[in-house]
Motif scaffolding. Structure first.
Motif, PDB file in Angstrom:
ATOM      1  N   ARG A 118      -3.877   5.652  15.778  1.00 55.37           N
ATOM      2  CA  ARG A 118      -4.081   7.058  15.437  1.00 55.37           C
ATOM      3  C   ARG A 118      -5.563   7.352  15.206  1.00 55.37           C
ATOM      4  O   ARG A 118      -5.918   8.190  14.383  1.00 55.37           O
ATOM      5  CB  ARG A 118      -3.262   7.437  14.197  1.00 55.37           C
ATOM      6  CG  ARG A 118      -1.794   7.713  14.494  1.00 55.37           C
ATOM      7  CD  ARG A 118      -1.654   8.970  15.330  1.00 55.37           C
ATOM      8  NE  ARG A 118      -0.273   9.342  15.590  1.00 55.37           N
ATOM      9  CZ  ARG A 118       0.393   9.065  16.697  1.00 55.37           C
ATOM     10  NH1 ARG A 118      -0.201   8.360  17.645  1.00 55.37           N
ATOM     11  NH2 ARG A 118       1.632   9.459  16.869  1.00 55.37           N
ATOM     12  N   ASP A 167       4.883   2.876   8.556  1.00 52.55           N
ATOM     13  CA  ASP A 167       5.461   3.087   9.878  1.00 52.55           C
ATOM     14  C   ASP A 167       5.872   4.538  10.069  1.00 52.55           C
ATOM     15  O   ASP A 167       5.703   5.117  11.153  1.00 52.55           O
ATOM     16  CB  ASP A 167       6.672   2.166  10.082  1.00 52.55           C
ATOM     17  CG  ASP A 167       6.270   0.703  10.228  1.00 52.55           C
ATOM     18  OD1 ASP A 167       5.055   0.441  10.397  1.00 52.55           O
ATOM     19  OD2 ASP A 167       7.153  -0.166  10.165  1.00 52.55           O
ATOM     20  N   THR A 168       6.391   5.153   9.017  1.00 51.32           N
ATOM     21  CA  THR A 168       6.763   6.570   9.083  1.00 51.32           C
ATOM     22  C   THR A 168       5.537   7.465   8.999  1.00 51.32           C
ATOM     23  O   THR A 168       5.417   8.452   9.735  1.00 51.32           O
ATOM     24  CB  THR A 168       7.725   6.915   7.931  1.00 51.32           C
ATOM     25  OG1 THR A 168       8.876   6.087   8.018  1.00 51.32           O
ATOM     26  CG2 THR A 168       8.153   8.381   8.004  1.00 51.32           C
ATOM     27  N   TYR A 183       2.435   7.015   9.913  1.00 52.07           N
ATOM     28  CA  TYR A 183       1.607   7.080  11.121  1.00 52.07           C
ATOM     29  C   TYR A 183       2.202   7.991  12.183  1.00 52.07           C
ATOM     30  O   TYR A 183       1.483   8.613  12.959  1.00 52.07           O
ATOM     31  CB  TYR A 183       1.348   5.678  11.673  1.00 52.07           C
ATOM     32  CG  TYR A 183       0.040   5.092  11.190  1.00 52.07           C
ATOM     33  CD1 TYR A 183      -1.057   4.993  12.026  1.00 52.07           C
ATOM     34  CD2 TYR A 183      -0.114   4.663   9.872  1.00 52.07           C
ATOM     35  CE1 TYR A 183      -2.268   4.478  11.586  1.00 52.07           C
ATOM     36  CE2 TYR A 183      -1.313   4.149   9.412  1.00 52.07           C
ATOM     37  CZ  TYR A 183      -2.391   4.066  10.275  1.00 52.07           C
ATOM     38  OH  TYR A 183      -3.599   3.562   9.818  1.00 52.07           O
ATOM     39  N   SER A 184       3.510   8.085  12.221  1.00 54.26           N
ATOM     40  CA  SER A 184       4.146   8.987  13.186  1.00 54.26           C
ATOM     41  C   SER A 184       3.872  10.447  12.856  1.00 54.26           C
ATOM     42  O   SER A 184       3.989  11.319  13.714  1.00 54.26           O
ATOM     43  CB  SER A 184       5.656   8.735  13.227  1.00 54.26           C
ATOM     44  OG  SER A 184       6.264   9.130  12.008  1.00 54.26           O
ATOM     45  N   GLN A 185       3.461  10.726  11.611  1.00 53.71           N
ATOM     46  CA  GLN A 185       3.174  12.091  11.182  1.00 53.71           C
ATOM     47  C   GLN A 185       1.681  12.436  11.265  1.00 53.71           C
ATOM     48  O   GLN A 185       1.309  13.594  11.108  1.00 53.71           O
ATOM     49  CB  GLN A 185       3.644  12.300   9.732  1.00 53.71           C
ATOM     50  CG  GLN A 185       5.131  12.067   9.519  1.00 53.71           C
ATOM     51  CD  GLN A 185       5.507  12.100   8.052  1.00 53.71           C
ATOM     52  OE1 GLN A 185       4.944  12.866   7.269  1.00 53.71           O
ATOM     53  NE2 GLN A 185       6.462  11.276   7.660  1.00 53.71           N
TER      54      GLN A 185
END
Length: 356
Positions: free
Chosen positions: A87, A238-239, A241-243
């Motif tokens: 990211r 893990d969650t 970074y998806s945001q």
């Protein structure tokens, strides 16, 4: 030293060093200079005179956890921060910044890439210590600028306010990878330096800057550091970074903030961003060729030849070429064709993952 924290960014895949640098073992984990130490090990060693080993963190991709543990065995699992996906550098700074804030809100944070080469390390340490002293207890966001030795188009530039009596200079502008004519003007002017991507700031200052300029990211990592940075840390990351949006720290904060300063680095430096930049710092023969391996060259100059000892490379009438054999890939191209390497790598994937 007790309040100095170092964050080494080591998540890249080193695509411009393919096929020597591979997805399973990118360039930061390779002994590129033939010193017996990989680039990340050399970076770690460099900072042991600036911080203690228990205050050095590595931010890397999940797939490189075992490589980091193997090459930097003194680091605990808590010091290896694993990104599930890339990211860009803002997330790679926010994650450790808010984590360190819970440990030591009065600390100073130094951020550095894992794959740069520094010569005159005592000068480097003096420059870092100057920046640390200026950052401690202040609102300054500080970067190291490298005195340019040539009009390089592959680096970003920082323009600063000329203040001969001050070691820490106010930044005027950032310019990303200018065209050659503009780069020449920058170097001739004398008030531009290369952007080395090395940053120094207090934990309080950088976390406040995230809240001001990248608020969504700040909220995510602050919440995580307060609630989940225990046995649930990796699940949360893990969650998280998806945001996060993908944005560099330069664009996300440095180019927007007002209290941005620069310390002029007077050490020799290379970001080793390409085969061309590696050629520049390697020992060469009388025709300006770098030869690593068995090679017979005829009427060949300004080239980089690298291969295993059990392979003979014969080349004739080449100027400025890269010829390399690494495992199952042979690459022959112009040495300065770094913009083509993503194409090379993407097309190689079409032939099979074993080639990447």
């Amino acid at each position: 030293m007790p309040n100095n924290y170092v964050v080494i960014m080591a998540g890249g895949i080193g695509s411009r060093f393919w096929p020597y640098s591979r997805a399973e073992k990118p360039k930061q984990f390779l002994d590129v200079l033939g010193t017996g130490r990989s680039l990340i090990q050399m970076t770690y060693d460099r900072f042991l005179n600036i911080s203690s080993s228990d205050r050095i963190y590595v931010v890397t991709n999940t797939r490189y956890k075992d490589l980091v543990k193997e090459q930097l065995p003194d680091l605990s699992d808590d010091q290896i921060l694993l990104e599930p996906i890339g990211r860009n550098t803002s997330a790679a700074v926010a994650y450790p910044a808010f984590k360190i804030k819970q440990r030591d809100p009065e600390g100073v944070m130094i951020v550095a890439p894992s794959d740069h080469v520094v010569f005159k390390e005592k000068v480097f340490q003096d420059n870092i210590n100057t920046a640390v002293k200026a950052a401690k207890g202040s609102e300054k966001l500080i970067t190291l600028g490298i005195v340019p030795s040539r009009p390089e188009t592959g680096y970003g530039y920082i323009q600063y306010h000329s203040s001969p009596l001050k070691k820490v200079k106010k930044v005027k502008t950032f310019t990303e990878k200018p065209e050659l004519e503009l780069a020449k003007k920058f170097v001739d002017s004398g008030d531009f330096v290369w952007n080395a991507g090395i940053f120094i700031w207090s934990i309080d200052t950088i976390t406040k800057a995230f809240h001001e300029y990248l608020k969504d990211m700040a909220v995510i990592f602050e919440e995580g550091s307060q609630k989940y940075y225990t046995d649930q840390e990796q699940v949360f990351i893990d969650t998280a970074y998806s945001q996060c949006k993908s944005i560099s720290i330069d664009y996300g904060i440095m180019e927007k903030a007002s209290d941005v300063y620069m310390v002029k680095g007077k050490f020799d430096w290379s970001d080793l961003g390409s085969w061309d930049s590696l050629h520049e710092i390697k020992e060469k023969d009388g025709a300006n060729n770098v030869i690593e391996g068995n090679a017979i060259l005829y009427d060949t100059k300004n080239s980089f030849v690298k291969g295993p000892d059990d392979t003979l490379i014969v080349a004739q009438d080449l100027d400025g070429y890269l010829i390399t054999k690494s495992d199952n890939v042979i690459l022959i191209c112009k040495k300065d064709a770094e913009k083509k390497f993503r194409d090379f790598l993407n097309d190689a994937k079409g032939k099979g993952e074993q080639f990447t």
